[in-house]
Design an enzyme around this catalytic site. Structure first.
Site, mmCIF file in Angstrom:
data_model
loop_
_atom_site.group_PDB
_atom_site.id
_atom_site.type_symbol
_atom_site.label_atom_id
_atom_site.label_comp_id
_atom_site.label_asym_id
_atom_site.label_seq_id
_atom_site.Cartn_x
_atom_site.Cartn_y
_atom_site.Cartn_z
ATOM 1 N N TYR A 58 -21.675 40.561 38.197
ATOM 2 C CA TYR A 58 -20.821 39.834 39.123
ATOM 3 C C TYR A 58 -21.089 40.248 40.565
ATOM 4 C CZ TYR A 58 -18.010 38.101 35.178
ATOM 5 O OH TYR A 58 -17.578 37.480 34.025
ATOM 6 N N SER A 214 -13.029 30.560 31.227
ATOM 7 C CA SER A 214 -12.880 29.171 31.671
ATOM 8 C C SER A 214 -11.868 28.400 30.823
ATOM 9 C CB SER A 214 -14.234 28.452 31.655
ATOM 10 O OG SER A 214 -14.203 27.278 32.434
ATOM 11 N N PRO A 215 -10.669 28.940 30.614
ATOM 12 C CA PRO A 215 -9.681 28.262 29.761
ATOM 13 C C PRO A 215 -9.134 26.974 30.369
ATOM 14 C CG PRO A 215 -8.659 30.142 30.850
ATOM 15 C CD PRO A 215 -10.132 30.223 31.143
ATOM 16 N N LEU A 216 -9.347 26.758 31.671
ATOM 17 C CA LEU A 216 -8.889 25.520 32.316
ATOM 18 C C LEU A 216 -9.984 24.456 32.372
ATOM 19 C CD1 LEU A 216 -6.909 26.970 35.375
ATOM 20 C CD2 LEU A 216 -6.161 26.691 33.007
ATOM 21 N N GLY A 218 -12.702 25.034 34.253
ATOM 22 C CA GLY A 218 -13.434 25.322 35.472
ATOM 23 C C GLY A 218 -13.356 24.212 36.498
ATOM 24 N N PHE A 222 -10.901 20.170 37.718
ATOM 25 C CA PHE A 222 -10.244 19.895 38.992
ATOM 26 C C PHE A 222 -11.064 19.004 39.920
ATOM 27 C CE2 PHE A 222 -8.275 23.855 37.529
ATOM 28 C CZ PHE A 222 -6.936 23.494 37.625
#
Length: 303
Positions: A58, A214-216, A218, A222
């Site tokens: 990261y 990435s439970p949404l 990513g 959106f």
């Protein structure tokens, strides 16, 4: 409310029910300075999010050290209150790794040991709560990986081990040689593969809880376009209005509803979104709402 803490397995680490993902906490996101990152750590702890998910790569190999410097701004007792998760195995081309000519994976004994020890130094800690092997290496030798895990465990440098993005077959191959407590995988209504490819079935079989990145969905959820995304957003928004919560809360509740009780890793650096993620712990989606979201995300009903 505070997030309850439960283990990833009957003998695994006690992670918070929502985990703070640090991928965008540094150079890959807002390029936070030490003071700002220390403040964000403190905010997570104040609301009961005690687990932080890292990877050595990261920030192009810089975020662990930045987090370690921020953590040092807190009292010495904070380390015992938190759980540090990190990953190894991916080798990126980077100015910080001048000998890497091509992006690749490295599951060798020497790399796992060296990576774990570097993460310990970067995070300024004596132990890592959970070390995950980041991506399956086609050249991996499970006996060598197990030897590295066992040596790190016996030395007290790493307490628990798992993997990330492994197929059920790859997971079982490694699990024959060493204890694993989780598989961290991508899962959302836009990427529901673990529900159907045996990944979650395997976790249930072994009484393990998957971690979910990435439970949404990513940026696709959106910012993406297309009929499927519009349909999914419309359904999630409709359910959110029913319960009086935001869309991200509905998506996290959807993620957590599977019987394996997945542990979501959230990547936001916004305090308000971190705080409201805890609403998902108590959102009572019913079975049909869960399937409505699944259908909207896949673009077709179940067979």
């Amino acid at each position: 409310m505070n997030a309850d803490q439960r283990g990833l397995s009957p003998s695994g680490p006690q992670l918070s029910e929502i985990v703070a993902g640090t991928m965008t906490w540094g150079e890959w996101g807002s390029d936070y300075n030490t003071a700002t990152m220390a403040e964000l750590i403190g905010h997570c702890l104040d609301i009961g999010i005690t687990s932080f998910d890292h990877a050595d790569i990261y920030g192009s190999y810089t975020t662990e050290a930045a987090f370690g410097a921020a953590l040092a701004q807190h009292s010495d007792t904070v380390r015992e209150q938190i759980q540090l998760v990190t990953k190894c195995g991916i080798q990126l081309e980077s100015a910080h790794r001048p000998d890497t000519r091509v992006k690749h994976y490295d599951a060798s004994y020497d790399h796992i040991i060296a990576s774990a020890e570097r993460s310990l130094r970067n995070l300024r800690t004596d132990y890592i709560d959970l070390l995950l092997f980041h991506r399956p290496d086609p050249l991996m030798e499970p006996e060598e990986m197990a030897r590295a895990f066992d040596d790190l465990r016996s030395s007290g440098k790493v307490r628990y081990f798992g993997v990330s993005n492994f197929t059920p077959g790859q997971f079982d191959l490694l699990r024959q040689h060493t204890d694993l407590v989780t598989n961290q995988v991508e899962c959302s209504p836009l990427h529901p593969d673990p529900l159907f490819d045996g990944t979650y079935d395997q976790c249930q079989m072994h009484s393990l809880r998957p971690m979910v990145w990435s439970p949404l969905g990513g940026a696709d959820y959106f910012k993406g376009e297309g009929t499927k995304l519009l349909r999914l957003r419309s359904k999630v928004e409709e359910i959110g209005e029913k319960y009086g919560v935001e869309e991200d809360v509905v998506l996290l509740a959807w993620c957590r509803m599977h019987p394996t009780r997945p542990v979501p890793v959230i990547g936001t650096t916004k305090k308000e979104r971190i705080t409201r993620s805890l609403k998902a712990l108590d959102l009572p989606l019913d079975r049909q709402e869960w399937y409505e979201i699944l259908e909207a995300g896949r673009g077709h009903e179940v067979a």
